[in-house]
Motif scaffolding. Structure first.
Motif, PDB file in Angstrom:
ATOM      1  N   HIS A  41      41.877  25.163  25.476  1.00 42.07           N
ATOM      2  CA  HIS A  41      41.119  24.043  26.014  1.00 42.07           C
ATOM      3  C   HIS A  41      42.139  23.004  26.466  1.00 42.07           C
ATOM      4  N   SER A  70      44.666  18.165  20.207  1.00 40.66           N
ATOM      5  CA  SER A  70      43.398  18.055  19.494  1.00 40.66           C
ATOM      6  C   SER A  70      43.110  19.354  18.744  1.00 40.66           C
ATOM      7  N   GLU A  72      40.068  20.841  18.859  1.00 43.33           N
ATOM      8  CA  GLU A  72      38.894  21.416  19.511  1.00 43.33           C
ATOM      9  C   GLU A  72      37.588  21.078  18.813  1.00 43.33           C
ATOM     10  N   GLY A  74      36.033  18.260  19.131  1.00 42.55           N
ATOM     11  CA  GLY A  74      35.278  17.366  19.995  1.00 42.55           C
ATOM     12  C   GLY A  74      35.266  15.933  19.492  1.00 42.55           C
ATOM     13  N   HIS A  76      36.980  12.346  18.598  1.00 42.57           N
ATOM     14  CA  HIS A  76      38.088  11.546  19.092  1.00 42.57           C
ATOM     15  C   HIS A  76      38.705  10.753  17.964  1.00 42.57           C
ATOM     16  N   GLY A 103      36.614  18.366  28.685  1.00 45.04           N
ATOM     17  CA  GLY A 103      35.561  17.373  28.602  1.00 45.04           C
ATOM     18  C   GLY A 103      35.437  16.583  29.900  1.00 45.04           C
ATOM     19  N   GLY A 104      34.282  15.979  30.093  1.00 45.92           N
ATOM     20  CA  GLY A 104      34.018  15.213  31.303  1.00 45.92           C
ATOM     21  C   GLY A 104      35.005  14.080  31.547  1.00 45.92           C
ATOM     22  N   SER A 106      38.083  13.720  30.480  1.00 49.32           N
ATOM     23  CA  SER A 106      39.402  14.286  30.790  1.00 49.32           C
ATOM     24  C   SER A 106      39.421  14.859  32.208  1.00 49.32           C
ATOM     25  N   LYS A 119      37.665  25.762  35.111  1.00 40.50           N
ATOM     26  CA  LYS A 119      37.401  26.426  33.838  1.00 40.50           C
ATOM     27  C   LYS A 119      37.310  27.926  34.059  1.00 40.50           C
TER      28      LYS A 119
END
Length: 163
Positions: A41, A70, A72, A74, A76, A103-104, A106, A119
């Motif tokens: 990801h 991260s 993964e 989700g 923050h 993610g949107g 990013s 993707k």
């Protein structure tokens, strides 16, 4: 603060942070954990493998590695450590980024940096990703890729009616 490391093949000349793009090539980054496949990801990618891709070939440019990624989940962080900005900055100069998910927010930051995220539905080898990209460039690129090519300064091939 976590560091960003760049690895590339160098000759006996001074090495710039991001090597010059090959004329007529599309600069492609691939989110990877192991430099073998597109298998990460965006946020959790430990590395990005960067290549210049033309309709006929691809060439390795560099690998960019990150210490802090991260998990993964989700979620923050709240302490303000912005890992995404470092990744977006490291990918400036690339035209496409292949990853498993993004993610949107990013994706929006990449697009504003003129990097088009793509993707892939499942993990696949870097060679497969590059081969498909090469085929798209050689045949009829989809409209979104034609736009990226125009912004990258790659001349559009006009169809020849003499063939």
């Amino acid at each position: 603060m976590a560091s960003v490391r760049r690895f590339s093949l160098v000759a006996d000349v001074a090495h710039a942070p991001m090597p010059e793009r090959q004329a007529g090539a599309l600069r492609v980054a691939i989110a990877t954990q192991d430099i073998k496949g597109c298998n990460a990801h965006f946020g959790s990618a430990k590395r990005f493998a960067v290549y210049d891709v033309t309709p006929d070939a691809w060439n390795f440019v560099e690998a960019v590695a990150f210490d802090d990624v991260s998990d993964e989940s989700g979620k923050h962080r709240t302490e303000g450590d912005d890992r995404i900005t470092r990744k977006v900055e490291a990918l400036k100069g690339c035209h496409l980024l292949f990853c498993l998910a993004i993610g949107g927010p990013s994706a929006a930051r990449l697009v504003s940096a003129k990097v088009q995220p793509v993707k892939v539905p499942q993990p696949q080898s870097i060679e497969d990703v590059l081969s498909r990209t090469k085929t798209m460039l050689r045949t009829a690129p989809p409209p979104w890729l034609r736009k990226v090519l125009a912004e990258a300064g790659v001349p559009e091939k006009k169809p020849s009616f003499e063939d």
